[in-house]
Design a protein around this motif. Sequence first.
Motif, short mmCIF file in Angstrom:
data_model
loop_
_atom_site.label_atom_id
_atom_site.label_comp_id
_atom_site.label_asym_id
_atom_site.label_seq_id
_atom_site.Cartn_x
_atom_site.Cartn_y
_atom_site.Cartn_z
N HIS A 1 0.81 -1.23 0.00
CA HIS A 1 0.00 0.00 0.00
C HIS A 1 0.84 1.27 0.00
N ILE B 1 0.61 -6.51 -5.22
CA ILE B 1 -0.59 -6.19 -4.43
C ILE B 1 -1.10 -7.49 -3.81
N HIS C 1 -3.88 -8.92 -3.11
CA HIS C 1 -4.92 -9.76 -3.72
C HIS C 1 -4.43 -10.42 -5.00
N ASP D 1 -8.31 -6.48 4.69
CA ASP D 1 -8.49 -5.60 3.54
C ASP D 1 -9.82 -5.96 2.90
N CYS E 1 -5.77 -3.61 -7.63
CA CYS E 1 -6.07 -5.04 -7.48
C CYS E 1 -7.25 -5.47 -8.34
N CYS F 1 -4.05 4.02 -6.50
CA CYS F 1 -5.40 3.60 -6.12
C CYS F 1 -5.85 4.18 -4.79
N ASN F 2 -4.92 4.29 -3.85
CA ASN F 2 -5.33 4.87 -2.57
C ASN F 2 -4.53 6.13 -2.24
N ASN G 1 -11.21 0.42 -8.20
CA ASN G 1 -12.54 0.04 -7.76
C ASN G 1 -13.30 1.11 -6.98
N ARG H 1 -10.14 10.43 -2.61
CA ARG H 1 -9.31 9.23 -2.51
C ARG H 1 -8.03 9.33 -3.35
FE1 SF4 Z 1 -4.64 -1.69 -2.88
FE2 SF4 Z 1 -6.42 -0.23 -4.15
FE3 SF4 Z 1 -6.73 -2.82 -4.00
FE4 SF4 Z 1 -7.05 -1.33 -1.81
S1 SF4 Z 1 -8.31 -1.29 -3.64
S2 SF4 Z 1 -5.92 -3.26 -1.96
S3 SF4 Z 1 -5.52 0.24 -2.17
S4 SF4 Z 1 -5.08 -1.75 -5.04
#
Ligand code: SF4
Length: 642
Positions: free
Chosen positions: A65, A99, A101, A119, A297, A360-361, A378, A384
């Motif tokens: 992350h 990542i 996942h 998560d 992810c 992503c975050n 997502n 964000r």
């Molecule tokens: Fe990482 Fe984004 Fe997936 Fe959350 S949504 S685990 S921040 S890639």
Amino acid sequence: MPLTLTEKIISSHLVSGTLRTGEEIGIRIDQTLAHDATGQMALLQFEALGKERVETERSLIYTDHNILQTTFNNADDHAFLRTASARFGIHYSKAGNGICHQVNLERFSVPGRTLLGADSHTTTGGAMAELAVGAGGLDVALAMGGSPFFFRLPEIIEIEVTGKLPPWSAAKDAALELLRILTVSGGRGKILEFTGPGLKNLSLVQRATISNMSIETGAVTSVFPADEETRKYLKLQGREEDYAPLAADPEAVYASKIRLDLDGIEPLAALPHSPDKVRKVKEVEGALCQQIAIGSCTNSSYEDLMTAAEILKGKKIPGFLSLVVAPGSKQVLAELASRGALGALVAAGARIAEVGCGFCNGVGQAPPSGGVSLRTSNRNFPGRSGTPSAKLYLVSPETAAASALTGRLSDPRSLGEKIAIRLPESYLVDDSMILAPPEEPSRVEIIRGPAIAPLPSFPPLPEEITGKVEMRLSDNVTTDDILPAGAHILALRANIPAISMYIFSNLDQDYPRRQKEAGTGFVVAGANYGQGSSREHAALAPRYLGLKGVIAVSFARIHQANLCNFGILPLAFANPGDLETLEKGHLLRLKDLASLSAGAILTVENLTLHSAFQVKLDATSRQTEMLKAGGLLNLAARTGKK
Ligand code: SF4
Ligand code: MIC
């Protein structure tokens, strides 16, 4: 009795309770995962539980992350995670490996297993016929120690898949279609189980995109059967021996059914600022983009990035556009490199970001003020991306790459004939960045740099709570609203006093000071409070500041559990209309809390208005005991439950 696939996995792991919808059950957890945003707390809590070694089949900590290392905090976190993992018998995936996942799916997911992850997108494992559920770090810490995971048995909804995705329509579009149908709260209290003849037309990776985003509907998780597609993927990963066919019995009974006809799915986009604001790309085409980001992810697999590379091959992106590509794992990056796709992306003008969650975050790649960013991720919640005024659209890699050629949101069908990518015979497998725990773990010294603060402790629930409404919010408050993402704040995940200063910081910067000074008080909100991520800091840090209760129309599952774990009362309005009577600053009182029981109806006095309203304690008996003890760690210490 014929069983659904979910029921089969649950029955084979059931430790307490019965298969009655809505009833709390406990299941044995085979595998756990956490990462560098949630793992610090999970490991500190595991340590506080007095455990020596994990008791799962496999537990993993990923570093994905926050790997920017702009200050010492990240590096301190990583050193702590690596050494504590070694000490407690956990596999540790180093920064740069991928990542959580994506890597878990590649290397560790096994059909029929249970996976509990700190998560929310742990649901991705559902593509591999796992019961894969996201939870707060403390629940994961308990599971690592061999305790069951408790949750209310959800309704099981059949998603019957028919047809085949048309050329240029992607799994992401199917995921968005489900969000269009269910919205961000339609899956609450449900597990989505996929069946039907269309499944043979979805590869495992495509299923993973769908199961990944199923959490965005509020669902507990989603599950796909294990079939030929599962076997093919496991073979590509060199672990065909992990394959076992698994599906629902033909006569299995579901609570309800949704039809997902792949034939009718067109390229879709989720508009700012919610994953369920879904429109056809052709209806919203043309928006000028400042940034396009491919990865996360949801869409960072070999299939996704090869597709993007093929679209961009031999072309150039417009000068005003920033195109970012973040591969999901070291394996994906190695594959792209060995097949010339990396070169094609770079030549087209893409910036290759480090393997990980990245943009992503909000860890890097903040769009310009007011800018439009198309993303294959997502969540497009406000702020964000790191730029509160930015507008984020969620799209497929196909749509993202097609748009990168024009700099405008573009329908990939305009590209003509669909390109086809070829899968290799086998993927490049190299697990050398995953450190197995040593034989003699007791010799490992845990490194605790200054970024690692001790866990705060909390008193038990008082007999009476009097406090002001410190925040008054509406529906669908996200955990990103409660505790924003971003490199700067993520770096404080192992320090509750420091991170608590950012609670609600995008909505009301004075909240932390006010809440801490008051040392008591309430947050009042609408439906689906706490949707989104699993971050337990969104409960733990407000608790540290003195928050005593959240009064909402309803709660998102993971956040409700996190509130209970840290001793904050989750109270649901008996009459949702009462929300309208409440304002910030109103003084509320709750009495007789010593006799609190699960589902109790309590009277809240509004001392400002000289009126009263009723709320229901949204907690099971087990959670009520935690609340009375002042949190799960207190309860565990008291009962000696380790
Ligand atoms: Fe990482 Fe984004 Fe997936 Fe959350 S949504 S685990 S921040 S890639
Ligand atoms: C997210 O996508 O929001 C995160 C960052 O991965 C979170 C984890 C966290 O914030 O601790 C999640 O989804 O649970």
